[in-house]
Design a protein around this motif. Sequence first.
Motif, PDB file in Angstrom:
ATOM      1  N   LEU A   1     -19.106 -37.184 -22.453  1.00 23.17           N
ATOM      2  CA  LEU A   1     -19.054 -36.874 -24.068  1.00 23.17           C
ATOM      3  C   LEU A   1     -17.882 -36.877 -24.690  1.00 23.17           C
ATOM      4  O   LEU A   1     -17.661 -37.097 -25.714  1.00 23.17           O
ATOM      5  CB  LEU A   1     -19.828 -35.532 -24.345  1.00 23.17           C
TER       6      LEU A   1
ATOM      7  N   ALA B   1     -18.507 -32.090 -27.112  1.00 22.37           N
ATOM      8  CA  ALA B   1     -18.591 -32.332 -25.952  1.00 22.37           C
ATOM      9  C   ALA B   1     -18.966 -30.839 -25.028  1.00 22.37           C
ATOM     10  O   ALA B   1     -19.969 -30.916 -24.204  1.00 22.37           O
ATOM     11  CB  ALA B   1     -17.389 -32.739 -25.256  1.00 22.37           C
TER      12      ALA B   1
ATOM     13  N   GLY C   1     -22.726 -30.238 -26.640  1.00 22.33           N
ATOM     14  CA  GLY C   1     -23.625 -30.936 -25.911  1.00 22.33           C
ATOM     15  C   GLY C   1     -23.990 -30.969 -24.540  1.00 22.33           C
ATOM     16  O   GLY C   1     -24.965 -30.932 -24.051  1.00 22.33           O
ATOM     17  N   THR C   2     -22.849 -30.780 -23.643  1.00 18.42           N
ATOM     18  CA  THR C   2     -23.084 -30.573 -22.188  1.00 18.42           C
ATOM     19  C   THR C   2     -23.987 -29.249 -22.081  1.00 18.42           C
ATOM     20  O   THR C   2     -24.883 -29.275 -21.400  1.00 18.42           O
ATOM     21  CB  THR C   2     -21.872 -30.406 -21.525  1.00 18.42           C
TER      22      THR C   2
END
Lengths: 288, 305
Positions: free
Chosen positions: A192, A202, A205-206
């Motif tokens: 990401l 990032a 999202g992770t």
Amino acid sequence: MTFIRLLRWELFKLYRRPSSYIGFVLCLLFCAATLFGFGWAQYKGREVQGLKLDPSVYLNGPFYANFVLNIAFFALLPLVVATVAGSQLAGEAKDGTLRALLVRPPSRTALYLAKAVASLLWIELTIVFLVALALLVGHIAYGGGDLLVYIWEYKSAGFWSVDAADWPAVFALAALGAGVALALVAAVALLLSAITDNPVVAHVGTLGGFFISSVLQRLPDQLMGPGFKELLPTTHMNFWHEVYRWADPAGDGVNRGRLLEDLAWCGGLSVACFAGGLWVFTRRDVTS
Amino acid sequence: MSGSVVLATHDLCKRYRQRTVVDRVSITVERGDVYGFLGPNGAGKSTTLRMLLGLVRPTAGRIELLGRPAGDRRALARIGAIVEGPALYGYLSGRDNLRMLSDLSGGAPAARLDEVLDRVDLRDRAADLVRIYSHGMKQRLAIAAALLPRPELIILDEPTNGLDPMGIRDMRALVRSLAGDDGITVLLSSHLLAEVEQVCNRGAIIARGARLWEGEVAELLAGRRRVRLRARPIEAARAVAASLGVEAREVEPGLLHVGRDGAHGEVTPAALVARLAAAGVEVDEIADEAPTLEEVFVSLVEQAA
């Protein structure tokens, strides 16, 4: 040679960047909060799964350390891993320093690999710190003894105890396995981070992916079929729980087939995400 | 100028979906040039520079950078570049920033670090964290980093952005010295025309992604020399200019800018005075002058629009 040079500087940047230490601070807070929570609980003889548990027996240093590792693997370490790995490319893109690196001779591939390896080393260092801290705090607060084990996936097996002589090896292997499993979270974060110029995307999202997968994995089989759960990454990230079964005298021992399958899933997904991130990073336009 | 080409683009294009950001731009920078890459904000200057340095992939076209394709590692080792402002690590000292960036370019001895720090007058502050540097100091440190590998070509994207007047003056002096004292070819992108006019010998103007002009800055201005004329009555003066076949534009009440290229050859101020006198026009002021680069630039951009 270029790679070693890059790796050295990536580690140096992690070492000098104040935000790299958030993970260590969180580990300290987590250990302290767990210690406080255990003290607050006022354990009395409590019946769990038909066993009368005496906290004076099971609440010891090894139990505390193992508890910290297992809960941190689910709640704390993914956050730390997503923050460190997710900032690697997107953070530098946001700050503009990525272009300063890319207008110099080292290739994008070498830079990506150096950042990936530096992230993994830093993450492993954080895990070692957490485990060492938990062992130290647990020993000081509760002393030594046998390790009482309860694993959610093997709840039907109930509790079992690992002898004082055996638990250090089991615990070390479990910590090592947890570190390996978290490479998947790092790989997703790096992927990401290669796609976006915003590190928050990032990170979120992770973590979002990890927690959604974790929650779905824990839903009852009537709601979420086992076949579907097999597709969830977090189902396979718990492969390291198998090491506890080496020391389960009443159990069937390690399910080697299951262990290998989970390792293959986890390793395959990690490699795929790392490779995907590299593919994106070497092709993308750097416009930040 | 030896005349050898350091950098050339051929029909360079960059499109993002349907939007063309750079449209068939061809430029040539020769060794020893201080080359001004001019354009209004959003003209495609930074995208072009990014393509030269391998940060952005061209959609079409070709780039030769020191005889190699864009982004070639061996070419990058011989280039110093600052793209869109100084990009430095605030949590590292100035010296650590230089050590790291130097190491990535193949390494440099400590003496070289001191040399470039002296050059940008930052040696005394090299141990400080970059996050406490002023913008001008960061800009100077970024230039020091670009100078470290003893580059043959240095690319500076809007180097005076955000600098105070003293900083702008120092930057101009530094650019002149890079070209004059060190023999480094300089490619300087800017929308500040006075800056380019003062330091660049050659250049290009782009607008809306397309190149409008390329050549010697002095020639561009000389080719557009004009006569500045204050005369009464102004309508009669205009009629005289028209009879000579030159353009006369009233830039303020009573003041004409009269072109030098007439229908029957060049019109000198002396010839114009003679014709004005014959027509009974009173001349208050007449002078031969070159337009500023800003005027030429605005005229070219307006024509393109």
